[in-house]
Design an enzyme around this catalytic site. Structure first.
Site, PDB file in Angstrom:
ATOM      1  N   ASP A  65      -8.757  -4.610  -6.760  1.00 30.90           N
ATOM      2  CA  ASP A  65      -8.432  -3.454  -5.913  1.00 30.90           C
ATOM      3  C   ASP A  65      -8.628  -2.183  -6.722  1.00 30.90           C
ATOM      4  O   ASP A  65      -7.968  -1.986  -7.738  1.00 30.90           O
ATOM      5  CB  ASP A  65      -6.980  -3.572  -5.439  1.00 30.90           C
ATOM      6  CG  ASP A  65      -6.465  -2.327  -4.740  1.00 30.90           C
ATOM      7  OD1 ASP A  65      -7.280  -1.486  -4.325  1.00 30.90           O
ATOM      8  OD2 ASP A  65      -5.233  -2.217  -4.598  1.00 30.90           O
ATOM      9  N   SER A  85       0.828  -1.207   0.000  1.00 31.57           N
ATOM     10  CA  SER A  85       0.000   0.000   0.000  1.00 31.57           C
ATOM     11  C   SER A  85       0.867   1.263   0.000  1.00 31.57           C
ATOM     12  O   SER A  85       1.761   1.400  -0.828  1.00 31.57           O
ATOM     13  CB  SER A  85      -0.959  -0.036   1.191  1.00 31.57           C
ATOM     14  OG  SER A  85      -1.945   0.950   1.080  1.00 31.57           O
ATOM     15  N   HIS A  88      -7.204  -5.077  -1.911  1.00 29.95           N
ATOM     16  CA  HIS A  88      -6.171  -4.237  -1.302  1.00 29.95           C
ATOM     17  C   HIS A  88      -6.114  -4.549   0.197  1.00 29.95           C
ATOM     18  O   HIS A  88      -6.964  -4.120   0.950  1.00 29.95           O
ATOM     19  CB  HIS A  88      -6.524  -2.758  -1.506  1.00 29.95           C
ATOM     20  CG  HIS A  88      -5.457  -1.808  -1.104  1.00 29.95           C
ATOM     21  ND1 HIS A  88      -4.537  -1.320  -2.000  1.00 29.95           N
ATOM     22  CD2 HIS A  88      -5.135  -1.243   0.082  1.00 29.95           C
ATOM     23  CE1 HIS A  88      -3.728  -0.481  -1.378  1.00 29.95           C
ATOM     24  NE2 HIS A  88      -4.080  -0.430  -0.106  1.00 29.95           N
TER      25      HIS A  88
END
Length: 469
Positions: A393, A185, A446
Site C-alpha cells: 500500500d 483508512s 489498501h
C-alpha cells in the site's frame, strides 16, 4: 495529551449525551430481519438485521441506518464490533461488501439487471457480530434534516458513540459481549477518538455501560504525515532510482506535503517522481493500473485533501468503468443499492433518500489533524489494539504506521517475526507492552483484508480470540 486538554469539554458533552439517551431511549430505534436480498439466490445463510437509530430531537431529525450481522459461530458469547470505513465520508457498506463482510458482488458485465451477490467465505462474521453503519450523515441510507451541520470529524465521533449506546439499549442481549471498535483508512483518525469517548463515558457512568476491550485499525491514516513516507517506500520497492531518491532527500529534506513554492528543486524532483508513478496503482502497487481508480498528482495528496481525493475516485459513478478496475465493483454496488426491490428488502423508509451514495465527500470538516495522542491515552488505559498494514500500500505506507507506533515508546514484548497461514509466510508481526500488536499482510494493499481476504480473516480471527498470530 488530548485527554488533559479536552477532558472537561468532552465530559460536558458526554453528560449531555447521557441525558439525551435517557430521555429518548424509548423511541427512534427500529430493526427488521432481512432473510432474502435481490441478487442473491435463496435465503441468506446468516442473520442480517437492518434498521435506523434516531439521534435527533425528533424522529426524522437524524436517522442512522445500519446493517447488523450476527456472528455465525456463537453470537451469545462472541465479540461485538462496530465498523467504520474510510473516506472521509464513506458508508461502512464498503466494509460489508468489499472487505470483511459475508457478501460481495459478482464481477461480470452489467446488463441493467440487479447485480448478483455471492458469499465471501472469509467473512469476519464467522467469529464476531458486526454493526456496519452509514456514517457520517450523507452516506448510504442515513438521513438528516440539516445534513451539512452534521458532517465533521467531531460530529462523526459523537454520532458513532451516541448510536452505539442507543443501539445497545435496543439490543440488551449484547451488553455483556466484549466490544471492539474497528476501522480502516481515513477512519484511523476518528476511530481512536471514538474509543476514548466510549471509555470516558464508561468512567463517568453513562448507561448502558459498553464492555469496551479494544480496537483494530487497517492501513490507518494517523498523523497526517503519511505522504512523507511514500518516497522512501517507492525507493525501497524499486519504483524510483537511487539518484532521484537522494535528490529528493537533499532538496526536500523529508518534507513532501508542505513545500515552499520557492523550492524549485524539490518541486522539480516531485514532478519527476509523479512521472515515474504515472502508471502505478497506489492502492496496491502489484496490481493493474486503472485511471478510474487513481488519485492524481502529489499536490492533491496532503492529509486533508489526500483521503477525499482518493475516495472521490471511488464514489458513485455516472459512467461504467473498466470491468478490470476495482471501481467496477463499486459501480455495481451503486446500481444494486438504487434498485427499488433492494430498498424494499432492506426496509428503507420511502422518501428519505434519493440517489444512494456510498461516499459523500463534499463539505466534510476535518477537525482532528492527528489521532496519535488518542493512541497515547488508550495505551495508558490498557486497551488491546491491532494495527495492520498491507505491505504494498503506497497510500498509507506501512513505514508511516511503524513510525508512529515506535513514537509511542513502549517496549517490545515479542520481536519481529513472520506469521503463517497454511505453513506460508502471510506477513510479519511485532507486539508491544501497551497491548498493541502490529502486523503486515504480505502482498496486500489498501486495505489489507480486501486484497488478501484469507490472510485477513486468519489475522483477525486469531487476534480477536486472543491467540498468537
Amino acid at each position: 495529551m488530548i485527554y488533559n486538554v479536552c477532558c472537561s469539554f468532552h465530559i460536558f458533552l458526554l453528560f449531555a449525551l447521557a441525558i439525551f439517551v435517557q430521555i429518548s431511549s424509548q423511541a427512534g430505534t427500529s430493526g427488521s430481519k432481512v432473510e432474502v436480498l435481490p441478487g442473491f439466490e435463496g435465503p441468506l445463510p446468516f442473520e442480517l438485521e437492518t434498521g435506523y437509530v434516531g439521534l435527533g430531537e425528533t424522529d426524522d431529525d437524524m436517522q442512522v441506518f445500519y446493517y447488523f450481522i450476527k456472528s455465525e459461530n456463537n453470537p451469545q458469547k462472541d465479540p461485538l464490533m462496530l465498523w467504520l470505513t474510510g473516506g472521509p465520508g464513506c458508508s461502512s457498506f464498503s466494509g460489508l461488501a468489499f472487505q470483511i463482510g459475508p457478501l460481495g458482488f459478482k464481477i461480470e458485465e452489467y446488463d441493467g439487471s440487479i447485480p448478483k451477490l455471492i458469499l465471501r467465505p472469509q467473512s469476519w462474521t464467522k467469529v464476531c457480530s458486526i454493526i456496519f453503519v452509514d456514517l457520517p450523515f450523507g452516506t448510504g441510507f442515513s438521513y438528516a434534516t440539516n445534513l451539512t451541520a452534521q458532517r465533521s470529524d467531531w460530529k462523526l465521533v459523537h454520532h458513532t458513540h451516541q448510536f452505539l449506546r442507543k443501539w445497545l439499549i435496543d439490543h440488551p442481549e449484547f451488553l455483556s459481549n466484549e466490544f471492539y471498535m474497528g476501522a480502516d483508512s481515513y477512519s484511523g483518525i476518528p476511530a481512536p477518538t471514538i474509543v476514548q469517548e466510549i471509555s470516558i463515558g464508561n468512567e463517568i457512568g453513562l448507561q448502558p455501560r459498553i464492555n469496551l476491550q479494544g480496537y483494530l485499525l487497517g492501513n490507518p491514516i494517523t498523523t497526517g504525515k503519511e505522504y512523507n513516507y511514500r518516497i522512501p517506500f517507492a525507493h525501497g520497492m524499486g519504483l524510483i532510482s537511487d539518484e532521484l531518491y537522494e535528490s529528493l532527500q537533499r532538496h526536500c529534506k523529508g518534507e513532501y506535503i508542505e513545500i515552499d513554492s520557492r523550492n524549485k528543486l524539490c518541486l522539480r524532483d516531485l514532478d519527476y517522481f509523479d512521472e515515474c508513478h504515472s502508471g502505478i496503482n497506489l492502492y496496491i502497487i502489484l496490481n493493474r493500473y486503472c485511471e478510474d481508480d487513481s488519485p492524481k498528482k502529489h499536490e492533491s495528496l496532503g492529509r486533508r485533501s489526500m483521503t477525499q481525493k482518493l475516495e472521490d475516485s471511488f464514489n458513485s459513478r455516472l459512467r461504467v468503468p473498466d470491468i478490470r478496475c476495482r471501481s467496477y465493483g463499486l459501480f455495481l454496488a451503486t446500481q444494486w443499492a438504487n434498485d427499488e426491490s433492494v430498498r424494499k428488502s432492506l426496509h428503507i423508509r420511502e422518501g428519505t433518500i434519493g440517489k444512494w451514495e456510498r461516499c459523500y465527500t463534499s463539505d466534510f470538516k476535518q477537525q482532528i489533524s492527528s489521532s496519535f495522542e488518542f493512541h497515547e491515552n488508550l495505551s495508558v488505559k490498557g486497551y488491546r489494539s491491532l494495527i495492520y498494514s498491507g505491505d504494498h500500500d503506497e497510500v498509507v505506507p506501512f513505514m508511516s504506521t511503524q513510525a508512529w507506533i515506535r513514537a509511542l515508546n513502549y517496549s517490545i514484548v515479542e520481536d519481529w517475526r513472520p506469521w503463517l497461514v497454511e505453513g506460508q509466510v502471510a506477513g510479519y508481526t511485532r507486539s508491544y507492552s501497551n497491548k498493541m500488536t502490529f502486523a503486515t499482510v504480505k502482498g496486500s494493499g489498501h486495505t489489507a483484508a480486501e486484497y488478501k481476504p484469507h490472510e485477513g480473516f486468519a489475522l483477525f480471527s486469531r487476534w480477536i480470540a486472543k491467540l498468537p498470530l
